[in-house]
Design a protein around this motif. Structure first.
Motif, PDB file in Angstrom:
ATOM      1  N   ARG A  30      -3.638  -4.586   1.073  1.00  0.00           N
ATOM      2  CA  ARG A  30      -2.619  -3.551   1.353  1.00  0.00           C
ATOM      3  C   ARG A  30      -1.251  -3.981   0.834  1.00  0.00           C
ATOM      4  N   MET A  33      -1.124  -4.049  -2.934  1.00  0.00           N
ATOM      5  CA  MET A  33      -1.054  -2.690  -3.492  1.00  0.00           C
ATOM      6  C   MET A  33       0.346  -2.109  -3.401  1.00  0.00           C
ATOM      7  N   ARG A  34       1.039  -2.434  -2.310  1.00  0.00           N
ATOM      8  CA  ARG A  34       2.402  -1.903  -2.153  1.00  0.00           C
ATOM      9  C   ARG A  34       3.331  -2.451  -3.233  1.00  0.00           C
ATOM     10  N   THR A  92       4.086   4.634  -4.417  1.00  0.00           N
ATOM     11  CA  THR A  92       3.466   5.309  -3.285  1.00  0.00           C
ATOM     12  C   THR A  92       2.421   6.327  -3.741  1.00  0.00           C
ATOM     13  N   GLN A  95      -0.819   4.617  -4.505  1.00  0.00           N
ATOM     14  CA  GLN A  95      -1.531   4.179  -3.307  1.00  0.00           C
ATOM     15  C   GLN A  95      -2.318   5.328  -2.701  1.00  0.00           C
ATOM     16  N   ILE A  96      -1.669   6.476  -2.663  1.00  0.00           N
ATOM     17  CA  ILE A  96      -2.268   7.616  -1.983  1.00  0.00           C
ATOM     18  C   ILE A  96      -3.562   8.052  -2.676  1.00  0.00           C
ATOM     19  N   GLN A  98      -5.723   6.173  -4.000  1.00  0.00           N
ATOM     20  CA  GLN A  98      -6.787   5.169  -3.973  1.00  0.00           C
ATOM     21  C   GLN A  98      -7.921   5.474  -3.003  1.00  0.00           C
ATOM     22  N   GLU A  99      -7.596   5.960  -1.851  1.00  0.00           N
ATOM     23  CA  GLU A  99      -8.633   6.126  -0.839  1.00  0.00           C
ATOM     24  C   GLU A  99      -8.492   7.489  -0.189  1.00  0.00           C
ATOM     25  N   ASP A 100      -9.592   8.155  -0.004  1.00  0.00           N
ATOM     26  CA  ASP A 100      -9.509   9.488   0.562  1.00  0.00           C
ATOM     27  C   ASP A 100     -10.361   9.562   1.819  1.00  0.00           C
ATOM     28  N   ASN A 101      -9.689   9.693   2.940  1.00  0.00           N
ATOM     29  CA  ASN A 101     -10.416   9.797   4.205  1.00  0.00           C
ATOM     30  C   ASN A 101     -10.571  11.254   4.645  1.00  0.00           C
ATOM     31  N   ILE A 108       0.760  15.437   8.206  1.00  0.00           N
ATOM     32  CA  ILE A 108       0.547  14.077   7.667  1.00  0.00           C
ATOM     33  C   ILE A 108       1.043  14.007   6.223  1.00  0.00           C
ATOM     34  N   LEU A 111       4.696  13.688   6.367  1.00  0.00           N
ATOM     35  CA  LEU A 111       5.077  12.325   6.734  1.00  0.00           C
ATOM     36  C   LEU A 111       4.939  11.398   5.517  1.00  0.00           C
ATOM     37  N   ARG A 112       3.846  11.579   4.780  1.00  0.00           N
ATOM     38  CA  ARG A 112       3.618  10.805   3.562  1.00  0.00           C
ATOM     39  C   ARG A 112       4.787  10.987   2.585  1.00  0.00           C
ATOM     40  N   ILE A 115       7.874   9.213   3.830  1.00  0.00           N
ATOM     41  CA  ILE A 115       7.808   7.755   3.574  1.00  0.00           C
ATOM     42  C   ILE A 115       8.181   7.495   2.115  1.00  0.00           C
TER      43      ILE A 115
END
Lengths: 172, 62
Positions: A30, A33-34, A92, A95-96, A98-101, A108, A111-112, A115
């Motif tokens: 993490r 990646m940042r 950012t 990063q977003i 990379q992974e999808d939940n 949300i 909020l993203r 950030i």
């Protein structure tokens, strides 16, 4: 950081290397990646961090010390890779992706975006404090900034995120 | 808002990636190898014949 390290020469807490890898894998990745913003470089940083850990003397006095050491080395390895780029800049979005939940709610996503709008130094302090669970003192030592500056960055970051956080809190 | 709740919402929003499983496994393999080297290099404790506390105190053996 240096003061903690000097204090810790005498004792160490025992944890075998594999357990350390399994415990801190996600955190190291993490943080990498940042700073580097893409999976290929994060893979390299991740490998380098643990390689340095394996070569290191086992002299941590607490889990917090071990964790802080791993974060510091991850930051340093990432910065070595991207010496000419300020950490947390323009990454950012990567990063977003990379992974999808699954689909995120509108709140949300807001909020993203909030950030993403934060100044890099505020974002750095906010993620270290809330996501990595570090104290103000630990962040101050890791980032080499006075504690009051870290507190101020956290306060301003929280203020900027306040509305988005409250909306997300009601929605999730 | 509590720190834990903010952390939860931020994690959800950032949706940060985890390392690939093959990378973790490869690193664990290196960790085991390093652990073996570390143990092999550690100074071995000399075998000592220590008397039981009773004998040390001059008490009869059990």
């Amino acid at each position: 950081m240096r003061s903690i390290q000097n204090k810790c020469r005498e004792t160490d807490i025992q944890m075998d290397a594999e357990t350390v890898v399994r415990t801190y894998s996600n955190m190291v990745y993490r943080v990498a990646m940042r700073y580097v913003g893409n999976a290929t470089d994060a893979d390299d940083v991740y490998s380098e961090v643990f390689l340095r850990y394996f070569k290191k003397e086992r002299n941590f006095e607490s889990e917090e010390h071990r964790k802080a050491w791993l974060i510091k080395v991850t930051m340093n390895c990432s910065k070595d890779l991207f010496a000419d780029r300020h950490p947390y800049e323009d990454i950012t979005e990567m990063q977003i992706e990379q992974e999808d939940n699954g689909p995120a709610s509108e709140e949300i996503i807001d909020l993203r975006n909030a950030i993403k709008q934060l100044k890099p130094e505020y974002r750095e302090a906010i993620t270290m404090y809330y996501i990595e669970g570090l104290s103000v003192r630990e962040i101050s030592e890791l980032l080499d900034r006075p504690e009051n500056t870290v507190k101020s960055h956290l306060k301003r970051g929280r203020e900027s995120l306040k509305a988005a956080l409250e909306a997300a809190d009601k929605a999730v | 808002m509590e720190r834990e709740r903010i952390a939860e919402l931020l994690s959800l929003a950032l949706n940060e990636p985890k390392p690939p499983e093959r990378l973790v496994e490869r690193t664990c393999w290196k960790a085991r190898a390093a652990e073996e080297r570390f143990r092999a290099a550690a100074p071995k404790k000399p075998i000592t014949t220590q008397k039981s506390p009773d004998i040390q105190k001059g008490l009869p053996g059990r």
